[in-house]
Design an enzyme around this catalytic site. Structure first.
Site, PDB file in Angstrom:
ATOM      1  N   LYS A 115       0.834  -1.205   0.000  1.00 31.78           N
ATOM      2  CA  LYS A 115       0.000   0.000   0.000  1.00 31.78           C
ATOM      3  C   LYS A 115       0.868   1.255   0.000  1.00 31.78           C
ATOM      4  O   LYS A 115       0.517   2.252  -0.635  1.00 31.78           O
ATOM      5  CB  LYS A 115      -0.921  -0.010   1.226  1.00 31.78           C
ATOM      6  N   GLU A 199      -2.836   6.550   8.264  1.00 28.46           N
ATOM      7  CA  GLU A 199      -3.661   7.389   7.389  1.00 28.46           C
ATOM      8  C   GLU A 199      -4.681   8.123   8.232  1.00 28.46           C
ATOM      9  O   GLU A 199      -5.097   7.623   9.274  1.00 28.46           O
ATOM     10  CB  GLU A 199      -4.471   6.510   6.411  1.00 28.46           C
ATOM     11  N   HIS A 234     -14.983  -4.504   6.756  1.00 25.77           N
ATOM     12  CA  HIS A 234     -14.168  -4.176   5.586  1.00 25.77           C
ATOM     13  C   HIS A 234     -14.294  -5.199   4.465  1.00 25.77           C
ATOM     14  O   HIS A 234     -13.473  -5.228   3.562  1.00 25.77           O
ATOM     15  CB  HIS A 234     -12.688  -3.989   5.965  1.00 25.77           C
ATOM     16  N   ARG A 291      -5.888  -7.748 -10.411  1.00 26.29           N
ATOM     17  CA  ARG A 291      -6.542  -9.016 -10.780  1.00 26.29           C
ATOM     18  C   ARG A 291      -7.980  -8.721 -11.179  1.00 26.29           C
ATOM     19  O   ARG A 291      -8.427  -7.593 -11.055  1.00 26.29           O
ATOM     20  CB  ARG A 291      -6.572  -9.943  -9.561  1.00 26.29           C
TER      21      ARG A 291
HETATM   22  P1  ADP Z   1      -7.642  -4.062   2.421  1.00 32.28           P
HETATM   23  O1  ADP Z   1      -6.638  -4.142   1.309  1.00 32.28           O
HETATM   24  O2  ADP Z   1      -7.202  -4.731   3.676  1.00 32.28           O
HETATM   25  O3  ADP Z   1      -9.016  -4.427   2.001  1.00 32.28           O
HETATM   26  P2  ADP Z   1      -8.172  -1.222   2.065  1.00 32.28           P
HETATM   27  O4  ADP Z   1      -7.114  -0.189   2.090  1.00 32.28           O
HETATM   28  O5  ADP Z   1      -8.741  -1.595   0.731  1.00 32.28           O
HETATM   29  O6  ADP Z   1      -7.645  -2.512   2.836  1.00 32.28           O
HETATM   30  O7  ADP Z   1      -9.347  -0.779   3.004  1.00 32.28           O
HETATM   31  C1  ADP Z   1     -10.425  -1.652   3.272  1.00 32.28           C
HETATM   32  C2  ADP Z   1     -11.614  -0.844   3.694  1.00 32.28           C
HETATM   33  O8  ADP Z   1     -11.321  -0.099   4.894  1.00 32.28           O
HETATM   34  C3  ADP Z   1     -12.063   0.193   2.691  1.00 32.28           C
HETATM   35  O9  ADP Z   1     -12.944  -0.337   1.729  1.00 32.28           O
HETATM   36  C4  ADP Z   1     -12.762   1.159   3.596  1.00 32.28           C
HETATM   37  O10 ADP Z   1     -14.026   0.608   3.928  1.00 32.28           O
HETATM   38  C5  ADP Z   1     -11.927   1.159   4.862  1.00 32.28           C
HETATM   39  N1  ADP Z   1     -10.872   2.206   4.866  1.00 32.28           N
HETATM   40  C6  ADP Z   1      -9.638   2.116   4.323  1.00 32.28           C
HETATM   41  N2  ADP Z   1      -8.930   3.252   4.512  1.00 32.28           N
HETATM   42  C7  ADP Z   1      -9.722   4.091   5.198  1.00 32.28           C
HETATM   43  C8  ADP Z   1      -9.564   5.445   5.712  1.00 32.28           C
HETATM   44  N3  ADP Z   1      -8.441   6.126   5.572  1.00 32.28           N
HETATM   45  N4  ADP Z   1     -10.609   5.997   6.364  1.00 32.28           N
HETATM   46  C9  ADP Z   1     -11.759   5.304   6.537  1.00 32.28           C
HETATM   47  N5  ADP Z   1     -11.959   4.049   6.105  1.00 32.28           N
HETATM   48  C10 ADP Z   1     -10.968   3.436   5.434  1.00 32.28           C
END
Ligand code: ADP
Length: 509
Positions: A115, A199, A234, A291
């Site tokens: 990431k 973040e 999530h 993917r």
């Molecule tokens: P993963 O790869 O583990 O799925 P992501 O970065 O895609 O992680 O985040 C998964 C979910 O977490 C997102 O779809 C969102 O719902 C929530 N999320 C991620 N980053 C944030 C953020 N900075 N603030 C609020 N919610 C977040």
């Protein structure tokens, strides 16, 4: 390219087999012992056994898969999603074995593999990311200092993260040390890498992602967005295209940003850029999934573009014939039908699928890897099927999904069907007033509802049983026994069940 091995199982393996067949390509399935009689094995032109049920001994054994591919003489390997699909080493090993990899170059997987690397790349190409760091945190003290700078609440995230693992929301400085430690521990266990960064935690955003396709001749196009805000822990549960929060202008801006990220990574094939969309319509790049996604069908339904066919065509060297100007037509919704008991904290349910009634009719698509007689185990993902509908607009798509869910019957395991029905009936969902925290806020009222349909069904079955017992007790044999003076023995309970089951076309287990 004439013959393709699909290094996956379940619905996505079947999905790829179907695309192969439509393109005139031969397909080779692989399977674990638990899947020896699975639909994907039956549908493929050939099938190769990998090993025992656990994926670490079967679907994750890349070297076995490549050896099998060479033995049966395939030209290409399609990884599906999950398993080995985003492992850089596997993409490289497939290429080194002289085979075509139906996916992005190993270098692009690597560029998007962490990431923090993806954030760095996006920043360098003027694509907005959530405010935060791009370097792993050294300790809680540094984490507190960074959080102070961006303001609480913040989100700790594993650099190597996926599936929501290694993420912690921190609302105050005092909670930092413990949260950091547990995020690092979880990241180490899940990914073998304890790098965690921070973040800003965005309040109530939507998850909106952009589908891209890139060919090997320099063309990269956006196929519009998917709204994936209905999430639990999530994990996405319901997806739709387009998004109720995205208009043509925003679609264009997000599409341009996604294409910029994909090009920066040297991307080819199908990929997805995930964004958070804040309530003020500001969007932030999260990560790129290198993917095909579970939810790809909703994009296919509103664009008329077969993404899996295009994965294969791009891998075979074809040029994309379209540009990013494609506008979505109508509305598509997908419900992930899982073997989970929503009324009981989504507890996984196992068993053998008995009777299965698949919804049909206008605008309904059923992508599934199971059939009547399939065993549902704990070895793999609980997703049984994706129920997808298309209609001219969102309101019609919701009522069509409700109708299709109503038609669906899966006997033998608990499923999420009722839960999806309640969501389709929910007025906030119907208004499109959803964000990524919506489901968690609403869950109790959705699953705690009295499930009227289930009660009606239970009452109907009881009534049918009573009627059947009544009828049997008046049957000629019972009457004959009464005439000869013998006591009219009540019929064994089993027979009433058996007859009822037969009358309803139910299989007995
Ligand atoms: P993963 O790869 O583990 O799925 P992501 O970065 O895609 O992680 O985040 C998964 C979910 O977490 C997102 O779809 C969102 O719902 C929530 N999320 C991620 N980053 C944030 C953020 N900075 N603030 C609020 N919610 C977040």
């Amino acid at each position: 390219m004439k013959k393709v091995l699909i290094a996956n199982r379940g619905e996505i393996a079947l999905r790829v087999i179907r695309a192969c067949r439509e393109l005139g390509l031969r397909s080779v399935a692989v399977y674990s012992d638990a899947d020896a009689r699975a639909p994907h094995v039956r549908e493929a032109d050939e099938a190769v056994r990998l090993g025992p049920a656990p994926s670490s001994e079967s679907y994750l054994r890349g070297e076995l898969i490549i050896a099998a591919a060479k033995r049966v003489g395939v030209d290409a390997i399609h990884p599906g999603y999950g398993f080995l699909s985003e492992r850089e080493w596997f993409a490289r090993a497939v290429r080194d074995a002289g085979l075509i990899w139906v996916g992005p170059p190993a270098e692009a997987i690597a560029a998007m593999g962490s990431k923090t690397a993806a954030r760095t790349l996006a920043i360098a190409h003027d694509v907005p990311v959530v405010p935060g760091t791009t370097e792993p945190l050294r300790d809680a003290k540094e984490a507190q200092a960074v959080a102070q700078q961006f303001g609480y609440p913040v989100l700790l995230k594993a650099s190597a993260g996926g599936g929501g693992k290694g993420m912690r929301v921190v609302r105050e400085p005092a909670a930092m040390a413990a949260s950091l430690e547990s995020a690092q521990r979880e990241a180490m266990n899940a990914f073998g890498d304890d790098a965690v960064y921070v973040e800003k935690y965005i309040d109530g955003p939507r998850h909106v992602e952009i589908q891209v396709l890139a060919d090997g001749h320099g063309r990269c196009v956006s196929l519009g967005e998917r709204e994936c805000s209905v999430q639990r822990r999530h994990q996405k549960m319901i997806e739709e295209a387009p998004s109720p929060a995205v208009n043509a202008d925003l679609r264009k801006r997000m599409g341009t940003a996604a294409v910029r990220v994909a090009k920066a990574a040297g991307y080819q094939n199908a990929g997805t850029c995930e964004f958070l969309l804040a309530s003020d319509s500001q969007f932030y790049f999260l990560e790129m999934n290198t993917r095909i996604q579970v939810e790809h069908p909703v994009t296919e339904m509103v664009t008329g573009i077969d993404l899996v066919q295009w994965q294969l065509r791009i891998a075979a060297g074809e040029r994309l014939p379209f540009t990013s100007s494609i506008e979505p037509r109508g509305w598509a919704i997908e419900c992930r039908i899982t073997s989970e008991d929503a009324s009981n904290h989504f507890l996984p349910s196992t068993g053998r699928i008995g009777y299965l009634r698949i919804p049909g009719g206008p605008g309904v698509r059923w992508d599934s890897g199971v059939g009547a007689g399939s065993d549902v185990t704990l070895y793999y993902d609980p997703m049984l099927a994706k129920l997808v509908v298309w209609a001219p607009n969102r309101a019609d798509a919701i009522s069509r999904m409700h109708r299709a869910l109503d038609e669906l019957t899966i006997d033998g395991v608990e499923t999420s069907r009722e839960f999806h029905l309640r969501v389709m009936e929910d007025d906030e969902f119907q208004r499109g007033a959803i964000d990524i925290q919506w489901l968690e806020r609403r869950l109790d009222s959705l699953v705690g509802a009295s499930a009227p349909r289930a009660q009606i069904e239970a009452a109907a079955i009881t009534a049918a049983l009573l009627a059947e017992r009544d009828r049997l007790s008046r049957s000629p044999r019972a009457a004959g026994a009464a005439a000869t003076g013998a006591a009219a023995a009540p019929p064994p309970a089993q027979s009433a069940w058996a007859q009822l089951a037969r009358a309803q076309g139910l299989r007995q287990t």
